[in-house]
Design an enzyme around this catalytic site. Structure first.
Site, PDB file in Angstrom:
ATOM      1  N   ASP A 121      -1.233  -0.714   6.286  1.00 39.24           N
ATOM      2  CA  ASP A 121      -1.250  -0.116   7.627  1.00 39.24           C
ATOM      3  C   ASP A 121      -2.217  -0.809   8.582  1.00 39.24           C
ATOM      4  O   ASP A 121      -2.336  -0.431   9.733  1.00 39.24           O
ATOM      5  CB  ASP A 121      -1.562   1.380   7.560  1.00 39.24           C
ATOM      6  CG  ASP A 121      -2.936   1.663   6.957  1.00 39.24           C
ATOM      7  OD1 ASP A 121      -3.740   0.711   6.837  1.00 39.24           O
ATOM      8  OD2 ASP A 121      -3.209   2.826   6.620  1.00 39.24           O
ATOM      9  N   ASP A 144       0.878  -1.166   0.000  1.00 42.92           N
ATOM     10  CA  ASP A 144       0.000   0.000   0.000  1.00 42.92           C
ATOM     11  C   ASP A 144       0.919   1.221   0.000  1.00 42.92           C
ATOM     12  O   ASP A 144       1.965   1.207   0.665  1.00 42.92           O
ATOM     13  CB  ASP A 144      -0.873  -0.011   1.255  1.00 42.92           C
ATOM     14  CG  ASP A 144      -1.720   1.232   1.364  1.00 42.92           C
ATOM     15  OD1 ASP A 144      -2.424   1.549   0.399  1.00 42.92           O
ATOM     16  OD2 ASP A 144      -1.652   1.911   2.410  1.00 42.92           O
ATOM     17  N   LYS A 145       0.576   2.259  -0.761  1.00 38.62           N
ATOM     18  CA  LYS A 145       1.480   3.419  -0.867  1.00 38.62           C
ATOM     19  C   LYS A 145       1.469   4.285   0.391  1.00 38.62           C
ATOM     20  O   LYS A 145       2.489   4.458   1.050  1.00 38.62           O
ATOM     21  CB  LYS A 145       1.111   4.294  -2.086  1.00 38.62           C
ATOM     22  CG  LYS A 145       2.015   5.535  -2.211  1.00 38.62           C
ATOM     23  CD  LYS A 145       1.553   6.476  -3.283  1.00 38.62           C
ATOM     24  CE  LYS A 145       0.382   7.331  -2.845  1.00 38.62           C
ATOM     25  NZ  LYS A 145       0.736   8.387  -1.872  1.00 38.62           N
ATOM     26  N   LYS A 185      -9.099  -3.350  -2.859  1.00 35.46           N
ATOM     27  CA  LYS A 185      -7.719  -3.840  -2.741  1.00 35.46           C
ATOM     28  C   LYS A 185      -7.672  -5.364  -2.651  1.00 35.46           C
ATOM     29  O   LYS A 185      -6.792  -6.005  -3.220  1.00 35.46           O
ATOM     30  CB  LYS A 185      -7.029  -3.205  -1.533  1.00 35.46           C
ATOM     31  CG  LYS A 185      -6.716  -1.719  -1.734  1.00 35.46           C
ATOM     32  CD  LYS A 185      -6.037  -1.104  -0.525  1.00 35.46           C
ATOM     33  CE  LYS A 185      -5.769   0.385  -0.758  1.00 35.46           C
ATOM     34  NZ  LYS A 185      -5.175   1.044   0.415  1.00 35.46           N
ATOM     35  N   ASP A 195      -6.649  -1.454   5.104  1.00 33.83           N
ATOM     36  CA  ASP A 195      -6.121  -2.547   4.280  1.00 33.83           C
ATOM     37  C   ASP A 195      -6.529  -3.924   4.804  1.00 33.83           C
ATOM     38  O   ASP A 195      -6.077  -4.944   4.281  1.00 33.83           O
ATOM     39  CB  ASP A 195      -4.587  -2.480   4.225  1.00 33.83           C
ATOM     40  CG  ASP A 195      -4.102  -1.191   3.571  1.00 33.83           C
ATOM     41  OD1 ASP A 195      -4.757  -0.745   2.614  1.00 33.83           O
ATOM     42  OD2 ASP A 195      -3.096  -0.638   4.022  1.00 33.83           O
TER      43      ASP A 195
END
Length: 645
Positions: free
Chosen positions: A537, A351-352, A518, A541
């Site tokens: 995080d 995840d960015k 996601k 997510d």
């Protein structure tokens, strides 16, 4: 929980002491038995006949049999209750056969007693178990070190500012404590006054001291290096970071793994095989005309040498050491099987926001479009934004404060919904606007920007970005070198995603992905035949973490109770993902090595024990068999302690 750990730790400690005491007593009692043995005296050239020697040996051997053999009898009983015969069953059968046969010889049965073999066999078994317990104790000392980090007392600060010393168990949420230089913070909390560098290395693996000031979260057990802190307690008891870590580590060390289940199943097969081979060995030698003394000797040696002792230890000891190493680096394993699967991962999805990046805006550049310099543009922008709670506004104000920029008085301030803000400074109207509402201004692609406008004239651009963590690039590079493909997933737009992916050399990324989508992306990648780990995080997510083969929550700080993650990385450092995969591979290698040491020697030792080389004059005594079996156990125990990443 802490009480449970001490109870668990105390149990191993008492077992270690028990095996040590029984070994020492049995070893001392073995000396006269050896000296009374006709075989040994013959080897030493001593021909003196000792009156009633057999009866003295019988008496001392009986003490060794019942006192030294007690732990094995107890273990045999437990295995029978569980209907799971194993090592204790074999040891009990072997020493019982040797003892009963020797007693039978003393009272008239033709043959030679096994007293010295019996005594040395029990001695070596007790020694092996003592060494094993010491290894188990060593592997669990990481937990003991953690529990000792918390101080027993704290300095409580009351409403009037008065201080008094109190026991840590008397502290409650909301209490305020004073922690001075050189002291440990008693419990998790938030700094309300003071400033200090704090050493958290024993807790999170972060080697560099961390600066703490008003508003900073602190972890109980961390060390204040300078200055002082006044901390308001936020967590007590089982909610504290240390207690959660201890619980996770303890569960991981005690948890079973697929490799362990395989080893246990094999150990049961080996036990049954050993008894069968022992019976067949005895029968064959009797049929071939050997005396019962020789046949029993062979059968007992087979059963002793086949004991799956090392096999039972091969995996649990590696698990204990591996878990302790991980915890010391801020890597907490919640799901043992997922940790073992990590060695086969070939795609990592990051995840960015908050994982590869800091997850917060920072001013990266200020561009002047006219006569005013960068500080003037920043001063105007920060003055307009000082009362706003928007993340972009906060970033601009924070940057201005850090750079000592002067804040100007703003009048007639108003928000322009979706566009920006407006206000009057020194009689002129200034606005801070989204670039798409300002004509003729080109802003860098993939960057968040705000334009300072005087009347309708653009003066300059404030460029912000969600800064990439410096460790992210190195982590992506190292994972690629390990043959692991890195993928980025983000809810941000294509331009932002492309800019970050380019900076990190990530070739595959997905932009504009909503949190609930996601998990679908993870499923899609798995559908292409990849073993996928998801790093996020742990909040939005969660579905993706569950869908992945291995779910890794990163940067959770003191809040480590994340149900959706298999593995928790305490620090906000993507490099710990690299460490995780390396530890998983190293742990598996060590497990395979241990299984080899625990089983391979049986291929040669069992036929040797059965007497296949007897025609060549080569045989093994039960004591030698016990020595070989114990040696494999000791090798497994020592090998486990040498686990390195």
């Amino acid at each position: 929980m802490e009480h449970a750990h001490h109870k668990h730790h105390g149990h191993h400690k008492s077992m270690e002491k028990d095996f040590r005491n029984r070994f020492i007593v049995s070893l001392i009692l073995t000396v006269p038995i050896i000296l009374l043995s006709e075989t040994i005296r013959g080897l030493l050239g001593i021909n003196i006949k000792i009156p009633y020697g057999d009866f003295v040996s019988t008496f001392i051997s009986t003490i060794i049999f019942f006192y030294g053999g007690y732990p094995f009898f107890k273990g045999f009983k437990d295995e029978m209750v569980k209907r799971s015969p194993g090592m204790m069953t074999l040891i009990t059968l072997a020493i019982t056969v040797a003892y009963v046969y020797s007693i039978a010889v003393v009272i008239g049965f033709k043959g030679s007693p096994f007293f010295w073999e019996l005594a040395t066999l029990i001695d070596i078994m007790l020694l092996g178990h003592w060494i094993e317990m010491r290894s188990v104790m060593g592997a669990s000392r990481a937990l003991e070190k953690l529990s000792k980090l918390l101080p027993s007392h704290a300095i409580l600060v009351d409403e009037n500012g008065e201080t008094r010393k109190v026991h840590i168990r008397d502290l409650k949420v909301g209490h305020r404590v004073l922690v001075q230089s050189g002291e440990r913070i008693p419990l998790d909390g938030i700094v309300i006054d003071g400033k200090s560098y704090v050493d958290e290395s024993m807790l999170t693996g972060e080697s560099k001291p961390v600066e703490k000031s008003k508003g900073s979260n602190v972890i109980g057990g961390s060390l204040v290096l300078d200055g002082y802190l006044i901390v308001e307690i936020k967590k007590v008891g089982k909610d504290t970071y240390i207690q959660q870590v201890m619980e996770i580590v303890k569960r991981a060390q005690e948890s079973r793994s697929k490799t362990q289940d395989l080893a246990n199943r094999f150990a049961r097969y080996l036990t049954v095989l050993a008894v069968l081979v022992g019976v067949i060995t005895f029968t064959v030698w009797i049929v071939l005309g050997q005396n019962p003394n020789f046949a029993i000797n062979r059968a007992v040696t087979v059963m002793v040498i086949s004991c799956p002792h090392a096999l039972g230890l091969a995996i649990p000891l590696v698990v204990a050491v591996s878990t302790a190493i991980g915890a010391s680096r801020g890597l907490l394993v919640r799901n043992r099987e997922a940790f073992e699967r990590a060695r086969n991962i070939n795609v990592v999805v990051f995840d960015k926001t908050g994982t590869l990046t800091y997850g917060r805006f920072e001013v990266s550049e200020i561009v002047s479009l006219g006569d005013k310099d960068e500080r003037d543009i920043l001063s105007l922008a920060a003055s307009l934004e000082i009362n706003s709670s928007h993340p972009i506004a906060k970033a601009i104000v924070e940057y201005a404060k850090k750079n000592g920029v002067k804040f100007l008085k703003v009048e007639d301030f108003k928000t322009l919904p979706g566009k920006g803000v407006e206000g009057k400074i020194n009689g002129k109207v200034y606005r801070l606007l989204n670039p798409k509402y300002v004509e003729g201004v080109n802003v860098p692609s993939g960057k968040t920007s705000a334009v300072v406008v005087e009347d309708n004239k653009p003066l300059g651009i404030v460029i912000l970005s969600d800064k990439v963590r410096p460790e992210s690039k190195e982590a992506i590079k190292k994972l690629s070198e390990m043959g692991i493909k890195c993928v980025m997933i983000t809810g941000d737009n294509e331009a932002v995603a492309s800019a970050v992916a380019g900076e990190l050399n990530i070739t595959e990324y997905y932009a504009g992905v909503m949190p609930h989508e996601k998990a679908e992306k993870i499923k899609e990648i798995k559908g292409r035949g990849f073993k996928v780990a998801m790093v996020g995080d742990g909040i939005n997510d969660a579905p993706a973490l569950v869908e992945a083969d291995v779910g890794i929550a990163i940067g959770t700080g003191t809040d480590i109770a994340i149900e959706s993650a298999d593995i928790i990385l305490v620090k906000d450092n993507p490099l710990d993902v690299v460490f995780l995969f390396k530890l998983s591979k190293a742990t598996y290698r060590k497990m395979v090595q241990n299984l080899f040491w625990a089983t391979f020697y049986n291929v040669f030792a069992i036929p040797l024990a059965a007497g296949v080389l007897y025609p060549l004059g080569i045989t093994l005594t039960p004591a030698t068999g016990a020595l070989l079996m114990s040696l494999s156990t000791v090798i497994v125990a020592i090998n486990s302690r040498f686990l390195r990443v």
